[in-house]
Design a protein around this motif. Structure first.
Motif, PDB file in Angstrom:
ATOM      1  N   UNK A  38       0.452  -1.594   0.115  1.00 53.37           N
ATOM      2  CA  UNK A  38       0.132   0.142   0.229  1.00 53.37           C
ATOM      3  C   UNK A  38       0.735   1.427  -0.311  1.00 53.37           C
ATOM      4  N   UNK A  39       1.739   1.164   0.114  1.00 54.92           N
ATOM      5  CA  UNK A  39       2.915   2.465   0.256  1.00 54.92           C
ATOM      6  C   UNK A  39       3.633   3.013   1.408  1.00 54.92           C
ATOM      7  N   UNK A  40       3.033   1.834   2.250  1.00 52.15           N
ATOM      8  CA  UNK A  40       3.416   2.590   3.775  1.00 52.15           C
ATOM      9  C   UNK A  40       4.875   2.208   3.825  1.00 52.15           C
ATOM     10  N   UNK A  41       5.486   3.137   4.522  1.00 54.05           N
ATOM     11  CA  UNK A  41       6.801   2.251   4.971  1.00 54.05           C
ATOM     12  C   UNK A  41       7.097   2.437   6.236  1.00 54.05           C
ATOM     13  N   UNK A  42       7.864   1.513   6.589  1.00 54.05           N
ATOM     14  CA  UNK A  42       7.637   1.033   8.452  1.00 54.05           C
ATOM     15  C   UNK A  42       9.426   1.394   9.072  1.00 54.05           C
ATOM     16  N   UNK A  43       9.682   1.901   9.237  1.00 55.78           N
ATOM     17  CA  UNK A  43      11.062   2.094   9.605  1.00 55.78           C
ATOM     18  C   UNK A  43      11.906   0.475  10.238  1.00 55.78           C
ATOM     19  N   UNK A  44      12.821   0.838  10.495  1.00 53.69           N
ATOM     20  CA  UNK A  44      13.643  -0.691  11.689  1.00 53.69           C
ATOM     21  C   UNK A  44      12.691  -0.293  13.282  1.00 53.69           C
ATOM     22  N   UNK A  45      13.128  -0.791  13.548  1.00 50.25           N
ATOM     23  CA  UNK A  45      12.423  -1.265  15.300  1.00 50.25           C
ATOM     24  C   UNK A  45      13.856  -0.418  16.016  1.00 50.25           C
ATOM     25  N   UNK A  46      13.546   1.112  15.999  1.00 48.27           N
ATOM     26  CA  UNK A  46      13.857   1.566  16.846  1.00 48.27           C
ATOM     27  C   UNK A  46      14.040   1.137  18.082  1.00 48.27           C
ATOM     28  N   UNK A  47      14.036   0.415  18.985  1.00 45.91           N
ATOM     29  CA  UNK A  47      13.136   0.063  20.765  1.00 45.91           C
ATOM     30  C   UNK A  47      14.825  -0.989  20.963  1.00 45.91           C
ATOM     31  N   UNK A  48      15.091  -0.186  22.510  1.00 43.31           N
ATOM     32  CA  UNK A  48      16.067  -1.441  22.753  1.00 43.31           C
ATOM     33  C   UNK A  48      15.336  -2.302  24.560  1.00 43.31           C
ATOM     34  N   UNK A  49      14.114  -2.174  24.284  1.00 45.23           N
ATOM     35  CA  UNK A  49      13.758  -2.519  25.254  1.00 45.23           C
ATOM     36  C   UNK A  49      13.196  -4.302  25.131  1.00 45.23           C
ATOM     37  N   UNK A  50      12.941  -5.058  25.376  1.00 39.89           N
ATOM     38  CA  UNK A  50      12.527  -6.692  25.147  1.00 39.89           C
ATOM     39  C   UNK A  50      13.137  -7.294  23.895  1.00 39.89           C
ATOM     40  N   UNK A  51      13.180  -7.838  23.268  1.00 37.62           N
ATOM     41  CA  UNK A  51      13.516  -8.995  22.436  1.00 37.62           C
ATOM     42  C   UNK A  51      13.055  -8.528  21.116  1.00 37.62           C
ATOM     43  N   UNK A  52      13.539  -8.801  20.471  1.00 30.84           N
ATOM     44  CA  UNK A  52      13.662  -8.977  18.768  1.00 30.84           C
ATOM     45  C   UNK A  52      13.630  -9.485  17.830  1.00 30.84           C
ATOM     46  N   UNK A  53      12.712 -10.572  17.689  1.00 29.89           N
ATOM     47  CA  UNK A  53      12.660 -11.846  16.727  1.00 29.89           C
ATOM     48  C   UNK A  53      11.606 -11.842  15.566  1.00 29.89           C
ATOM     49  N   UNK A  54      12.780 -12.804  14.958  1.00 27.45           N
ATOM     50  CA  UNK A  54      12.151 -13.212  13.296  1.00 27.45           C
ATOM     51  C   UNK A  54      11.787 -15.001  13.577  1.00 27.45           C
ATOM     52  N   UNK A  55      11.951 -15.893  14.586  1.00 27.96           N
ATOM     53  CA  UNK A  55      10.892 -16.781  14.872  1.00 27.96           C
ATOM     54  C   UNK A  55       9.904 -17.082  13.794  1.00 27.96           C
ATOM     55  N   UNK A  56       9.068 -15.890  13.535  1.00 31.04           N
ATOM     56  CA  UNK A  56       8.242 -16.293  12.430  1.00 31.04           C
ATOM     57  C   UNK A  56       8.096 -16.625  10.757  1.00 31.04           C
ATOM     58  N   UNK A  57       9.633 -16.615  10.468  1.00 31.76           N
ATOM     59  CA  UNK A  57       9.773 -17.180   9.182  1.00 31.76           C
ATOM     60  C   UNK A  57      10.249 -18.419   8.921  1.00 31.76           C
TER      61      UNK A  57
END
Length: 273
Positions: A38-57
């Motif tokens: 739809x043309x919406x541009x999502x930036x890279x996650x800037x948050x440092x709290x918690x845990x980033x995960x790509x297990x959904x891949x």
């Protein structure tokens, strides 16, 4: 000439459709920059709290195009409540769109959490993603709100607003809160792209990618140990008690047999005495 004009007209309509959406903020939680269909541009996650995960891949995500599946495959979770803060300077009508996908649990009441705005407005209560759509399917929570004369108005409830919207994912007794992606649109609900209907004839369990079908358990082991061949973010959504029998071959007869053989000479000697 007519075909060229028609082509330019279609491009103009598409551009108008995309640019008409006034997106003031969008993030791909736990992931990197992405522009959706739809043309919406999502930036890279800037948050440092918690845990980033790509297990959904490890999953094929339902209800969303393959190109935008990444918005539901990456996530950020935390073992406690956590928040994002967004600066909003203009009065007007807004819509918060939060994207979720259950990528680990295979039953209801395993992950349940709330979403609160500015510590006062409970906008999503007891969200159980699996209970809503099952495993491996996209789910959006869409929350309209208004900023007017220093007030945040959500469902006819107003609170003082100091130009910062705080979005808090609140932990409950059931596992950890999480978010896959989200954005804020300045406008009305009619301008929000919607997911296709949930088809009840599709099995609840998500389909595993063919490339990962032989290594899904291996993906869990990598996430639990903090090492990943695919990505440094390959972590499942929250700490789960490790199965103590996961690496056992289940062959208990051999130790018992060895014990009996070891005691036979002793029994024989005792009998001769």
């Amino acid at each position: 000439m007519e075909l060229e004009f028609l082509f330019l007209y279609i491009l103009g309509c598409l551009y108008t459709s995309c640019s008409a959406r006034d997106i003031i903020w969008a993030i791909n939680a736990g992931g990197t920059f992405h522009t959706d269909e739809h043309g919406i541009q999502y930036i890279e996650d800037p948050l440092k709290i918690g845990t980033p995960s790509d297990y959904g891949k490890t999953l094929t995500i339902g209800r969303v195009s393959r190109g935008d599946a990444i918005l539901y495959q990456t996530e950020r979770y935390h073992t406690n409540s956590f928040s994002y803060e967004v600066q909003i300077l203009k009065d007007g009508d807004y819509v918060l769109v939060m994207k979720f996908c259950e990528v680990y649990f295979t039953a209801s009441r395993q992950k349940v959490f709330n979403v609160v705005l500015n510590d006062q407005h409970l906008v999503v209560k007891d969200l159980d993603i699996f209970d809503k759509v099952g495993m491996g399917r996209a789910h959006d929570e869409i929350i309209p709100f208004t900023i007017l004369n220093g007030k945040l108005v959500v469902v006819n409830e107003a609170s003082t607003f100091d130009n910062v919207l705080k979005i808090t994912f609140v932990k409950t007794l059931y596992d950890n809160p999480k978010i896959n992606a989200m954005y804020i649109l300045r406008g009305s609900l009619d301008e929000v792209p919607r997911l296709p209907p949930l088809h009840t004839d599709i099995p609840a369990a998500a389909v595993v990618n063919e490339d990962d079908s032989a290594s899904q358990e291996g993906g869990r082991d990598r996430s639990a140990g903090g090492a990943s061949e695919r990505s440094k973010f390959s972590k499942r959504s929250g700490p789960i008690a490790e199965d103590p029998y996961a690496h056992s071959d289940g062959n208990y007869a051999w130790p018992i047999f060895c014990t009996i053989v070891a005691f036979l000479p002793i029994v024989f000697c005792l009998c001769k005495m």
